[in-house]
Design an enzyme around this catalytic site. Structure first.
Site, PDB file in Angstrom:
ATOM      1  N   HIS C  96       0.582  -1.194  -0.071  1.00 48.54           N
ATOM      2  CA  HIS C  96      -0.045  -0.210   0.056  1.00 48.54           C
ATOM      3  C   HIS C  96       0.964   1.273   0.007  1.00 48.54           C
ATOM      4  O   HIS C  96       0.606   2.288   0.894  1.00 48.54           O
ATOM      5  CB  HIS C  96      -0.963   0.075   1.148  1.00 48.54           C
ATOM      6  CG  HIS C  96      -1.797  -1.039   1.373  1.00 48.54           C
ATOM      7  ND1 HIS C  96      -3.286  -0.741   1.677  1.00 48.54           N
ATOM      8  CD2 HIS C  96      -2.034  -2.251   0.710  1.00 48.54           C
ATOM      9  CE1 HIS C  96      -4.214  -1.746   1.484  1.00 48.54           C
ATOM     10  NE2 HIS C  96      -3.259  -2.711   0.948  1.00 48.54           N
ATOM     11  N   ASP C 119      13.066   2.786 -18.074  1.00 50.70           N
ATOM     12  CA  ASP C 119      14.134   1.574 -17.572  1.00 50.70           C
ATOM     13  C   ASP C 119      13.766   0.512 -17.101  1.00 50.70           C
ATOM     14  O   ASP C 119      14.442  -0.561 -17.095  1.00 50.70           O
ATOM     15  CB  ASP C 119      15.176   2.171 -16.407  1.00 50.70           C
ATOM     16  CG  ASP C 119      16.476   3.144 -17.073  1.00 50.70           C
ATOM     17  OD1 ASP C 119      16.643   3.197 -18.126  1.00 50.70           O
ATOM     18  OD2 ASP C 119      16.725   3.921 -16.239  1.00 50.70           O
ATOM     19  N   HIS C 170      -7.395   0.657  -4.804  1.00 53.45           N
ATOM     20  CA  HIS C 170      -6.670  -0.335  -4.093  1.00 53.45           C
ATOM     21  C   HIS C 170      -5.106   0.076  -3.799  1.00 53.45           C
ATOM     22  O   HIS C 170      -4.470   0.692  -2.815  1.00 53.45           O
ATOM     23  CB  HIS C 170      -7.084  -1.889  -4.111  1.00 53.45           C
ATOM     24  CG  HIS C 170      -6.643  -2.842  -3.417  1.00 53.45           C
ATOM     25  ND1 HIS C 170      -7.034  -4.003  -3.101  1.00 53.45           N
ATOM     26  CD2 HIS C 170      -5.567  -2.566  -2.150  1.00 53.45           C
ATOM     27  CE1 HIS C 170      -6.531  -4.448  -2.360  1.00 53.45           C
ATOM     28  NE2 HIS C 170      -5.423  -4.097  -1.721  1.00 53.45           N
TER      29      HIS C 170
END
Lengths: 243, 243, 243, 243
Positions: C96, C119, C170
Site C-alpha cells: 500500500h 528503464d 486499492h
C-alpha cells in the site's frame, strides 16, 4: 495504582514519535480501566525521551486527578468527555500529525478513496463543527470533546466504525478498543490523509471515492464476526483453504 | 569568556540538523548576554559535525568580533541589528528550511490556519518587504536586519508575539527568549508552513484561517500569566483539577 | 519443504520496510517454484520484526495451503491467479505504498514521463478496471487477480514488459522473474509515481510523456539481448570500449 | 594508477546515498586528472554498499577504458563529452533524484526563486533540448553530452556559473571543480527544485523570481575574488570586523 495500564499507556505514547506522528511534545495517549472508572494519561508538555511509566497521571471520569505528581495533559477534559460519551472505547490519541492537520485546517473531511482507508474507517473521517467563541473561551478542552460527540451524533456516524475525527482548525483525535489500537488508527489516518491529498490533486473531489460495496468488503474483512484478515479473526482459519 | 553561553549556543546549533532544519552548513544560531552586551554566534561555513563549543565567536552590539579564531557567520550583521532593535530577545536562528523558503520565494505570509500555528505565533508569520537594489548592494546583511525590523513596525506586529519572519526570496529568521526557544520556533515555523501549504491547496487562501478567539485561546494557553500548558506555567497546577 | 525459496521469500519480504514501502503489515511477497507448482508466501497480518523464514506458508496453484502453521496472506488468491495467468513470473509483491495508492485512488495510470520509468516499465503502469459489486462480494481476492489479467489482455499490455498494475482504488501489485525483482519493481513504481505526480502538477497530463524511441532506448538498455547496463548483460562488455 | 583520485571519486560516490540522492544504483560520480587526461568513474550497476575504491574504472578522454576489471557506468560517454567540452570542470555527477527528475519530466527549468539557488547557481538551471530520434537511437549517451553542451551554448549559459543541467525527460547532471563540489551541486539542485515546486504552486511562474541584483549578491558572496562566505574566501577575514 493501575500499574499495568500505566505501562500500556506509556508504551502507546512512546509509539507516537516512532511512527512519526509527533513533533516535540505535541501528542498524548490515554487508556481507561472501565471497571474502576479511571483513566491513565500522559503528563502535559513532557519530552518523550524523558517520559517514564511513573509519570503517567490517573484521572477519574469527572476529570479529577486521583494520582500523579505531574499535571496531566492539557487535553485531559477532552479525553474525559470522550470516555463518557463513547462507551466502548478503551484508548484515545491526540496528535498534530501534519497531513491530518492540513485537512483540519482546510475544514475538509478525509474522504474514503481507497481500501487503505476502508480497512480501518467505515466512511469519511469527519471534520468537527467549529467551536463557537463561547465554547472556546470557557471550558475549551471540555467543549472540544462535546463538539466531537455532537458532530458524530448530528452526522449519524458510529464512533466505533469511524474511530477518528479532525477537530476543526486543530487536528486529529483517534480512539479504539485499546490505547494501542487508538495509536494504530492515528497512523492509518495520517497515511490515508497523505494518500487522499495527492489523489484529490490528481482527480478532483467529485470524481473519486470508493463505492459502498468496496467499503463494506474491506471494512468487514478486518472487523466483526466474518473478519478473515490476520491470524486471530473468526474466519481466518476457514478462509485459508487447506487440503 | 562567556563559556556557558558558548555551550548553550553550540548545543542550539547542533539541534538544527537533528530537527531536519539544515542542509550542509546553511543555518546558524546565536545567543546574547544582555548584561555584557555581547553575543555568541556560529562561525561561517563550518560543518556541523566538526563544530565545537570553542569555535563559537563572540561579537559586540556594534558587530565587532571581540573573541574567536574563526570568522563569524556571514549573517552576523543581521543578528546584530535584531539584537539592537528587539530588546527582549535572547537568541536568534537563521535556516534555509525548505517549507519556509518556499513561502519566502513566493512572497506569501505563513497564515494562521490552525492551533499548531496559534500555539506559538500570535498571527501570520510575515514575509519581509523586499530589499531594494541599494540595500542589497551595500551592507546587505545589516540591511536585512533593518528591513525585518521595518516590516514589523510598518505592519504593527509585536516581535515577541510573532517571533519569526520570512526574509523575502531568502528564508526564515526566528528568535526567542533563549537560543533554545529560537530553535523551537524555527521548527514550529517549518511544520506550520508544511501544514499550511497543503491546507491552501485543499481549500484556497480566502476561505480558511483561524478566528481571533481561537488564536487568543491557543496563544495564551502557552504564553503569559494565564498560561496553563505544561508543568511550569503559572496556572498549570490550578488547571488540573484535583480531588 | 522449499527451504531455499522460503529464505528467498522471507528476505524479499524484509526488503519492503527497508525500502519504505510498507506501513504496519500492509504488504506481502511470494515466490514460486515452477517445477513443483508450489509458491511460498508471507503469513497474514504478522509484524515484519517478528517474521521468520519458518513462518512462510506453502501454497499450490489451486490456492490450497500445503504446508505452514499460520494462515497465508489474505491476498493469496490474487497471487494464485497471477501465477496461473502470467506464466513467466517468479515472484509477486503487493503493498500500500502511498504514491502508488494515490494514483490508484484517483484512477489514473502512472504515465511514462521519464527514463526512470522507461528503464523498468515499457509503457504506462495501468490502473485496473474497477471490480463490480458481484466481483467484490464473492471471491474478492480471486477476482482481483482475474481483473488484473483481464485489464492487461483488454489493453494489450505485455505483463513481462510492464510488470506492475494499480488495482483500482486499492493499490499496486508488481511482479518479476524472482521475488527480489518484484520488490525492485515495487520500489521503481513508487518512485516513478512520486516523480510523475509532481511533473503532472508542473506541466499537465496532455503536454508531457516520453516518445516511443526514448522508451525503446531505455527499456532495451536494461532488458533483452542487446542490454548493456550493469556488469552481466549480454552487451555490457562490448559496450565499454577498451584499448 | 590514480589511487588518490580513485579514493576521492569513491568517497564522492558514497555521498550520494547519504545525501538521499540515489535509489538503488541510479547515480554515478567521476573525477578527472587534467594533467594525465584520464578520468575515474563508478562501475555500472554496482550496489553502493558493495562498492570499493578498487572498483573504480579509469577512462581516457576518447572514452576508452584504460584500467579496471568492471565495466564503467553506462553514462561514461556523457562524462567523456562533458570533460572535453567544459575545460574547467574536475568532477561530474549524475543522479535520478526525484525533485530534479520531476522538473526534467515536465520540461521546466528550475528557476532562480531564492537565495538558496542564487548561492550556487547564477541563473535558472536549464532543461536541455530534447534528443532527436536519431540522437537517441545511435550513440545515445555520447549525444546526451553533446546536447547538454549545445543547450548551454545556444542559451548563452556559462557552465562554470550554472554547474547543472536537467536532461529532458531524464534527469540531472551536475559538475564542479572537484567530484565533491559536483556532489554538493547535485544536492543544492535537488533542494532548490523542491523549494521551487512548492513556491510555484503557491504563486505561479510569472509572478516570482529573484532580481538580478539579488542573484549577483548571493552568487558573488560565495564565488570569485570578492567572496566572503566561510573561512577560506579572499574577503572572509576583512569582512568580519575586528576591534
Amino acid at each position: 495504582m493501575l500499574e499495568e495500564l500505566k505501562q500500556e499507556v506509556y508504551k502507546a505514547n512512546m509509539q507516537l514519535p516512532r511512527l512519526d506522528l509527533v513533533t516535540f511534545t505535541w501528542g498524548n495517549v490515554s487508556g481507561i480501566d472501565r471497571d474502576k472508572g479511571l483513566f491513565v494519561i500522559k503528563p502535559s508538555g513532557v519530552d518523550y525521551d524523558k517520559l517514564t511509566p511513573d509519570d503517567m497521571v490517573v484521572v477519574d471520569l469527572d476529570g479529577n486527578v486521583v494520582e500523579g505528581k505531574l499535571n496531566p495533559s492539557s487535553d485531559t477534559p477532552t479525553h474525559t468527555v470522550l470516555y463518557n460519551k463513547f462507551p466502548n472505547i478503551g484508548g484515545i490519541v491526540h496528535t498534530h500529525s501534519p497531513w491530518a492537520v492540513a485537512f483540519a485546517s482546510a475544514g475538509v473531511d478525509v474522504p474514503a478513496l481507497n481500501t487503505t482507508h476502508a480497512d480501518t474507517f467505515y466512511g469519511p473521517v469527519p471534520v468537527s463543527d467549529p467551536l463557537s467563541k463561547e465554547e472556546i473561551e470557557d471550558a475549551y478542552e471540555e467543549n472540544t470533546g462535546k463538539v466531537i460527540a455532537r458532530t458524530f451524533k448530528e452526522r449519524g456516524i458510529d464512533e466505533d466504525a469511524v474511530p477518528a475525527v479532525l477537530v476543526n482548525q486543530h487536528g486529529p483525535f483517534t480512539w479504539g478498543a485499546t490505547p494501542d489500537k487508538a495509536v494504530y488508527n492515528a497512523k492509518v489516518l495520517e497515511v490515508a490523509a497523505e494518500m487522499d491529498y495527492h489523489a484529490l490533486q490528481l482527480a478532483g473531489h467529485e470524481q473519486i471515492g470508493v463505492p459502498q460495496y468496496l467499503l463494506d468488503k474491506h471494512y468487514y474483512r478486518k472487523h466483526g464476526k466474518n473478519a478473515y484478515y490476520g491470524q486471530d479473526n473468526a474466519q481466518s482459519q476457514s478462509h485459508a483453504k487447506r487440503k
